[in-house]
Design an enzyme around this catalytic site. Structure first.
Site, PDB file in Angstrom:
ATOM      1  CB  SER A   1      -0.742   0.487   1.738  1.00  0.00           C
ATOM      2  OG  SER A   1      -1.402   1.230   1.802  1.00  0.00           O
TER       3      SER A   1
ATOM      4  CE1 TYR B   1      -4.474  -2.088   5.752  1.00  0.00           C
ATOM      5  CE2 TYR B   1      -3.167   0.272   4.777  1.00  0.00           C
ATOM      6  CZ  TYR B   1      -4.419  -1.079   4.147  1.00  0.00           C
ATOM      7  OH  TYR B   1      -4.404  -1.141   2.694  1.00  0.00           O
TER       8      TYR B   1
END
Ligand code: NDP
Length: 245
Positions: A143, A156
């Site tokens: 990501s 995350y």
């Protein structure tokens, strides 16, 4: 159908929605043979059926990437169906966002189990097969959160920084195994539909609604890396909306 020069056997985790589903469609369209995995098997069944009706070789299995047994069974199914595993796309992921002070410990553990441990389990399950074959390709979906940290996304981000780090380590240690990190920015999917604090989820959904690019844009990046010749390793692709800061 624009077929690839070489048809490969590709395992895709988290293929029941979003980026994984778009990647399955793209790779099937290129003529690759697919094994799709996720927990929502009804969705996998209808996607597989649709792609097979279009002439593609597509199978699916129930997969929970937090279970080493389940991931081993998934790899074994790839061998059983196609006799080899050329590519693993470690795509399954979850993103329940919240400030650390909320102490949503079960969700921290879920992110570590799916996003980090799940990627390691995937590598562990396919690496012996790829070494035995004399080569293979592992694509890890990280990501932009593997490169920058934002409030409510600390855990995350920690998992995605971890995916970038372990991918680079595997790359350095490998000669016959290609390793690619694909790092999406805001992308249309179901990622913001589940978990996290109400405020963080609303903020993420608002940002995604304003900015997100189609999942097919990430699928195109994955297909680009997969379709390179075996001696060419695309190490990382960062693909985000032009307007994302
Ligand atoms: P989705 O929520 O649409 O897809 C996530 C997929 O992961 C689903 O297919 C889900 O399937 C699967 N999954 C979740 N938990 C498990 C599990 N325990 N075992 C097996 N599969 C699981 O989101 P995206 O398509 O966006 O997410 C795909 C990847 O992209 C993730 O790694 C995410 O972190 C990453 N990413 C996404 C971005 C975005 O903006 N969308 C941005 C940056 C990265 P099921 O529930 O059926 O098991």
């Amino acid at each position: 159908m624009t077929t690839s020069a070489e048809s490969k056997t590709v395992l895709v985790t988290g293929a029941s929605s979003g980026i994984g589903e778009a990647t399955a469609r793209r790779l099937a369209g290129l003529g690759h043979r697919l094994l799709l995995g996720a927990r929502r098997t009804a969705r996998l069944a209808s996607l597989s059926e649709e792609l097979r009706a279009g002439g593609s070789s597509v199978a699916h299995r129930e997969l929970d990437v937090t279970s080493l047994d389940s991931v081993h069974a998934f790899a074994a199914a790839g061998i059983e169906e196609y006799g080899r595993i050329d590519v693993l796309i470690n795509n399954a992921g979850v993103m329940p966002l919240s400030p650390i002070a909320d102490l949503r410990i079960a969700e921290w553990e879920q992110m570590i189990d799916v996003n980090l441990r799940g990627v390691l389990y995937g590598i562990a399950a396919v690496l012996p097969h790829m070494q035995h074959q004399g080569g293979g390709h592992i694509v890890n979906v990280a990501s932009t959160s593997g490169h920058r940290v934002d409030p409510t996304a600390a855990v995350y981000c920690a998992t995605k920084f971890g995916v970038v780090a372990l991918s680079e380590g595997l790359r350095q240690e490998s000669r016959d195994i290609r390793v690619t990190v694909v790092s999406p920015g805001f992308t249309q999917s179901e990622l913001t539909h589940h978990g996290g604090s109400a405020e963080a989820r609303a903020a993420a959904r608002a940002a995604a609604e304003q900015l997100a690019i189609p999942a097919s844009a990430i699928a195109d990046a994955i297909a680009f890396a997969v379709d390179q010749p075996m001696h060419v390793d695309v190490n990382e692709l960062i693909v985000r909306p032009a307007a994302q800061g």
